[in-house]
Structures are given as structure tokens and as C-alpha cells.
Design a protein around this motif. Structure first.
Motif, PDB file in Angstrom:
ATOM      1  N   ARG A 108      -2.376   0.658  -2.434  1.00 27.59           N
ATOM      2  CA  ARG A 108      -3.330   1.767  -2.515  1.00 27.59           C
ATOM      3  C   ARG A 108      -4.067   1.764  -3.849  1.00 27.59           C
ATOM      4  O   ARG A 108      -3.472   1.522  -4.896  1.00 27.59           O
ATOM      5  CB  ARG A 108      -2.611   3.105  -2.349  1.00 27.59           C
ATOM      6  CG  ARG A 108      -3.584   4.270  -2.526  1.00 27.59           C
ATOM      7  CD  ARG A 108      -2.987   5.658  -2.379  1.00 27.59           C
ATOM      8  NE  ARG A 108      -1.576   5.705  -2.614  1.00 27.59           N
ATOM      9  CZ  ARG A 108      -0.721   6.438  -1.904  1.00 27.59           C
ATOM     10  NH1 ARG A 108      -1.139   7.190  -0.923  1.00 27.59           N
ATOM     11  NH2 ARG A 108       0.555   6.434  -2.200  1.00 27.59           N
ATOM     12  N   ARG A 109      -5.360   2.029  -3.795  1.00 29.16           N
ATOM     13  CA  ARG A 109      -6.181   2.190  -4.997  1.00 29.16           C
ATOM     14  C   ARG A 109      -6.711   3.615  -4.989  1.00 29.16           C
ATOM     15  O   ARG A 109      -7.301   4.066  -4.006  1.00 29.16           O
ATOM     16  CB  ARG A 109      -7.358   1.214  -5.023  1.00 29.16           C
ATOM     17  CG  ARG A 109      -6.956  -0.246  -5.009  1.00 29.16           C
ATOM     18  CD  ARG A 109      -6.215  -0.634  -6.293  1.00 29.16           C
ATOM     19  NE  ARG A 109      -5.985  -2.068  -6.346  1.00 29.16           N
ATOM     20  CZ  ARG A 109      -4.823  -2.651  -6.142  1.00 29.16           C
ATOM     21  NH1 ARG A 109      -3.769  -1.917  -5.867  1.00 29.16           N
ATOM     22  NH2 ARG A 109      -4.690  -3.948  -6.219  1.00 29.16           N
ATOM     23  N   THR A 110      -6.487   4.324  -6.073  1.00 30.08           N
ATOM     24  CA  THR A 110      -6.954   5.693  -6.219  1.00 30.08           C
ATOM     25  C   THR A 110      -7.991   5.728  -7.324  1.00 30.08           C
ATOM     26  O   THR A 110      -7.744   5.238  -8.426  1.00 30.08           O
ATOM     27  CB  THR A 110      -5.778   6.631  -6.571  1.00 30.08           C
ATOM     28  OG1 THR A 110      -4.823   6.590  -5.498  1.00 30.08           O
ATOM     29  CG2 THR A 110      -6.250   8.052  -6.767  1.00 30.08           C
ATOM     30  N   THR A 112     -11.492   8.172  -9.013  1.00 35.04           N
ATOM     31  CA  THR A 112     -12.162   9.466  -9.050  1.00 35.04           C
ATOM     32  C   THR A 112     -13.632   9.268  -8.714  1.00 35.04           C
ATOM     33  O   THR A 112     -14.203   8.202  -8.945  1.00 35.04           O
ATOM     34  CB  THR A 112     -12.039  10.140 -10.437  1.00 35.04           C
ATOM     35  OG1 THR A 112     -12.564   9.257 -11.425  1.00 35.04           O
ATOM     36  CG2 THR A 112     -10.601  10.465 -10.755  1.00 35.04           C
ATOM     37  N   LYS A 126     -10.603  12.964  -5.812  1.00 32.63           N
ATOM     38  CA  LYS A 126      -9.857  11.707  -5.749  1.00 32.63           C
ATOM     39  C   LYS A 126     -10.203  11.027  -4.430  1.00 32.63           C
ATOM     40  O   LYS A 126     -10.354  11.693  -3.404  1.00 32.63           O
ATOM     41  CB  LYS A 126      -8.359  12.024  -5.822  1.00 32.63           C
ATOM     42  CG  LYS A 126      -7.457  10.825  -5.739  1.00 32.63           C
ATOM     43  CD  LYS A 126      -6.006  11.243  -5.920  1.00 32.63           C
ATOM     44  CE  LYS A 126      -5.321  11.265  -4.595  1.00 32.63           C
ATOM     45  NZ  LYS A 126      -3.850  11.247  -4.659  1.00 32.63           N
ATOM     46  N   ASP A 128      -8.720   7.849  -2.068  1.00 27.51           N
ATOM     47  CA  ASP A 128      -7.661   6.861  -1.864  1.00 27.51           C
ATOM     48  C   ASP A 128      -8.145   5.780  -0.909  1.00 27.51           C
ATOM     49  O   ASP A 128      -8.593   6.083   0.200  1.00 27.51           O
ATOM     50  CB  ASP A 128      -6.407   7.512  -1.263  1.00 27.51           C
ATOM     51  CG  ASP A 128      -5.617   8.321  -2.273  1.00 27.51           C
ATOM     52  OD1 ASP A 128      -5.742   8.050  -3.485  1.00 27.51           O
ATOM     53  OD2 ASP A 128      -4.872   9.221  -1.845  1.00 27.51           O
ATOM     54  N   GLN A 130      -6.699   2.774   1.169  1.00 29.96           N
ATOM     55  CA  GLN A 130      -5.393   2.359   1.664  1.00 29.96           C
ATOM     56  C   GLN A 130      -5.395   0.902   2.141  1.00 29.96           C
ATOM     57  O   GLN A 130      -6.444   0.340   2.466  1.00 29.96           O
ATOM     58  CB  GLN A 130      -4.965   3.268   2.828  1.00 29.96           C
ATOM     59  CG  GLN A 130      -4.973   4.735   2.502  1.00 29.96           C
ATOM     60  CD  GLN A 130      -3.846   5.151   1.562  1.00 29.96           C
ATOM     61  OE1 GLN A 130      -2.950   4.372   1.229  1.00 29.96           O
ATOM     62  NE2 GLN A 130      -3.877   6.399   1.119  1.00 29.96           N
ATOM     63  N   TYR A 155     -13.033  -0.731  -7.044  1.00 34.49           N
ATOM     64  CA  TYR A 155     -11.582  -0.943  -7.041  1.00 34.49           C
ATOM     65  C   TYR A 155     -11.284  -2.420  -6.786  1.00 34.49           C
ATOM     66  O   TYR A 155     -12.029  -3.115  -6.144  1.00 34.49           O
ATOM     67  CB  TYR A 155     -10.876  -0.049  -6.029  1.00 34.49           C
ATOM     68  CG  TYR A 155     -11.216  -0.307  -4.581  1.00 34.49           C
ATOM     69  CD1 TYR A 155     -10.506  -1.240  -3.834  1.00 34.49           C
ATOM     70  CD2 TYR A 155     -12.249   0.374  -3.963  1.00 34.49           C
ATOM     71  CE1 TYR A 155     -10.811  -1.485  -2.504  1.00 34.49           C
ATOM     72  CE2 TYR A 155     -12.558   0.149  -2.631  1.00 34.49           C
ATOM     73  CZ  TYR A 155     -11.847  -0.770  -1.911  1.00 34.49           C
ATOM     74  OH  TYR A 155     -12.157  -1.013  -0.601  1.00 34.49           O
TER      75      TYR A 155
END
Length: 158
Positions: A108-110, A112, A126, A128, A130, A155
Motif C-alpha cells: 500500500r502507498r499512502t 496526501t 489521504k 490509499d 492498494q 507513488y
């Protein structure tokens, strides 16, 4: 970023094409990806609860890039977001279908993302990304910005 043509870059300089390729463009390949080629932008289908061009930020799009030998996904555009009982519709998942395997992270990459400051008590949300290709906007309780910007979202996939 658009890479200038060799003719544009060398206008007024006596150096040969070979010199420019070896001394300038070769070292910059880490920035532009493989030999300066840019990946095409892909416009994903949005879930029916979401529309594009939020706050006039443009159509939501993404592309896969190679930067310094690593794979990244870059986003641009904006989303109009609607809510049910204070939560983004469809669990925050704004895509109609999962991202293709080539655009999915290994974990997972989170990140903003900017959102409406005038109509919200927060300046960001945020997002996410997946491993199954789903993408979800996550907000704090009571925060319901009407739009979210995807401009600048980046990301790593590796």
C-alpha cells in the motif's frame, strides 16, 4: 516536462549532436525515463459517484514513469466528491475498475492530496493506493471537501 529537441537545445552552440547526446541527454535520462520518452496519460473510468475536473483541476489521469531507475505512477486532474453520512461515496474508491497491474504498488502507498480549503476544515485528504489496484480517498470524521486535487500525486510501484 517536455524534452527539447536536439536542434532546440543546441541552437547557437558549436558542439556536435554526438557531444550533446553523450554529455547532456545521457546524464538526464534518469529524470526523463528511458531515453527521454514520456509515458502517455491514461484516463481511468470513474465510479458513478465521482466526476472529474474538481475545482477546474482537469480530467483525472495517470501515467507510469521511470525515475532514477525506479517505477512511479504520476497523477493529475481533480475529482468532485460526494458524501453519504459524512463518508465519501463508494468507500472513497473513485475508480470504476482497478488499476492495471503495471500501475499497482507492491505494498500500500499512502499519499496526501490537496482539497477544498473554503468548504472543509482540512487542507488535505489521504489517498490509499492498494496492491489490488483499488484507490480510496480517506477523510477524517466531519471533513467533507467537495473536491480533491490529484495534481502532484506520485507513488512508487517498486
Amino acid at each position: 516536462m517536455t524534452r527539447p529537441s536536439l536542434a532546440q537545445a543546441t541552437a547557437g552552440f558549436p558542439a556536435s549532436d554526438a557531444w550533446w547526446n553523450a554529455q547532456v541527454y545521457g546524464p538526464l535520462n534518469w529524470l526523463y525515463g528511458q531515453g527521454g520518452d514520456e509515458a502517455p496519460w491514461v484516463t481511468p473510468a470513474l465510479n458513478a459517484s465521482y466526476t472529474g475536473d474538481g475545482n477546474s483541476n482537469g480530467t483525472p489521469q495517470y501515467r507510469v514513469l521511470t525515475i532514477a531507475g525506479a517505477k512511479f505512477v504520476q497523477w493529475r486532474g481533480g475529482l468532485n466528491v460526494t458524501y453519504t453520512s459524512g463518508s465519501p461515496n463508494n468507500g472513497g474508491n473513485f475508480l470504476n475498475a482497478a488499476l492495471p497491474t503495471a500501475a499497482r504498488p507492491l505494498s500500500r502507498r499512502t499519499v496526501t492530496a490537496a482539497c477544498s480549503a473554503a468548504s472543509s476544515s482540512s487542507l488535505s485528504v489521504k489517498i490509499d493506493f492498494q496492491t489490488d489496484g483499488t484507490v480510496s480517498i480517506v477523510v477524517m470524521t466531519g471533513v467533507t471537501p467537495p473536491w480533491v486535487s490529484l495534481n502532484g500525486v506520485l507513488y512508487s510501484i517498486d
